[in-house]
Design a protein around this motif. Structure first.
Motif, PDB file in Angstrom:
ATOM      1  N   MET A   1       0.889  -1.180  -0.006  1.00  0.00           N
ATOM      2  CA  MET A   1      -0.204  -0.111   0.020  1.00  0.00           C
ATOM      3  C   MET A   1       0.910   1.267   0.068  1.00  0.00           C
ATOM      4  N   GLY A   2       1.755   1.515   0.940  1.00  0.00           N
ATOM      5  CA  GLY A   2       2.558   2.480   1.153  1.00  0.00           C
ATOM      6  C   GLY A   2       2.313   3.720   0.363  1.00  0.00           C
ATOM      7  N   ASN A   3       2.093   4.779   0.930  1.00  0.00           N
ATOM      8  CA  ASN A   3       1.957   6.393   0.610  1.00  0.00           C
ATOM      9  C   ASN A   3       3.105   7.068   0.663  1.00  0.00           C
ATOM     10  N   THR A   4       4.076   7.086  -0.388  1.00  0.00           N
ATOM     11  CA  THR A   4       5.157   7.603  -0.428  1.00  0.00           C
ATOM     12  C   THR A   4       5.032   9.221  -0.978  1.00  0.00           C
ATOM     13  N   ASP A  17      -2.410  14.184   4.997  1.00  0.00           N
ATOM     14  CA  ASP A  17      -1.131  13.702   5.220  1.00  0.00           C
ATOM     15  C   ASP A  17      -0.317  14.909   5.988  1.00  0.00           C
ATOM     16  N   ALA A  77       4.714   9.376   5.621  1.00  0.00           N
ATOM     17  CA  ALA A  77       4.083   8.370   4.942  1.00  0.00           C
ATOM     18  C   ALA A  77       3.647   7.031   6.008  1.00  0.00           C
ATOM     19  N   ARG A  78       4.765   6.857   6.637  1.00  0.00           N
ATOM     20  CA  ARG A  78       4.640   5.535   7.616  1.00  0.00           C
ATOM     21  C   ARG A  78       3.612   5.971   8.523  1.00  0.00           C
ATOM     22  N   TYR A  80       1.185   8.044   8.462  1.00  0.00           N
ATOM     23  CA  TYR A  80      -0.272   8.379   7.687  1.00  0.00           C
ATOM     24  C   TYR A  80      -0.654   6.835   7.260  1.00  0.00           C
ATOM     25  N   ASP A  81       0.031   6.220   6.536  1.00  0.00           N
ATOM     26  CA  ASP A  81      -0.471   4.795   6.357  1.00  0.00           C
ATOM     27  C   ASP A  81      -0.966   3.789   7.680  1.00  0.00           C
ATOM     28  N   LEU A  84      -4.415   5.127   8.490  1.00  0.00           N
ATOM     29  CA  LEU A  84      -5.437   4.805   7.733  1.00  0.00           C
ATOM     30  C   LEU A  84      -5.619   3.077   7.933  1.00  0.00           C
ATOM     31  N   ARG A  85      -4.770   2.320   8.222  1.00  0.00           N
ATOM     32  CA  ARG A  85      -4.901   0.794   8.350  1.00  0.00           C
ATOM     33  C   ARG A  85      -5.692   0.735   9.537  1.00  0.00           C
TER      34      ARG A  85
END
Length: 92
Positions: A1-4, A17, A77-78, A80-81, A84-85
Motif C-alpha cells: 500500500m505505502g503512501n510515499t 498527510d 507516509a509511515r 499516515y499509512d 489509515l490501516r
C-alpha cells in the motif's frame, strides 16, 4: 500500500498527510498551529514548504527546529499509512 507521495500537490490525500504531520510535531500545539495558519493564509502546503528562516520568524527556535526535523516524507507516509490501516481519518 505505502503512501510515499508526500508534500504539496503529490496526491489526492496530500492535505490529510500534511494536517496529520502538522498536528503531530512535538511542542507545536494549537496556538502555534494557529500562528502558522494565519501567517500562511491557512495554506498547509505553504507551511510544509516554508524555509527555515521564515518558520523561525514565526515560532520560537525549539519549535522551528522541531518543525524542520519533522519534514521527513518517509516518516510522514509511515504514520499516515498506519493511521489509515486503523481506520482513522483526519478532520481539518
Amino acid at each position: 500500500m505505502g503512501n510515499t507521495d508526500i508534500g504539496p500537490g503529490m496526491n489526492e490525500t496530500a492535505n490529510e498527510d500534511l494536517w496529520m504531520w502538522l498536528c503531530s510535531i512535538p511542542q507545536i500545539g494549537p496556538r502555534s498551529c494557529r500562528k502558522l495558519l494565519e501567517y500562511f493564509d491557512n495554506d498547509i502546503e505553504r507551511i510544509f514548504g516554508a524555509d527555515k528562516a521564515e518558520i523561525g520568524g514565526i515560532l520560537p527556535p525549539q519549535q522551528a527546529e522541531n518543525l524542520e526535523r519533522s519534514r521527513r516524507a518517509d516518516l510522514i507516509a509511515r504514520e499516515y499509512d498506519g493511521m489509515l490501516r486503523k481506520g482513522i481519518r483526519c478532520v481539518s
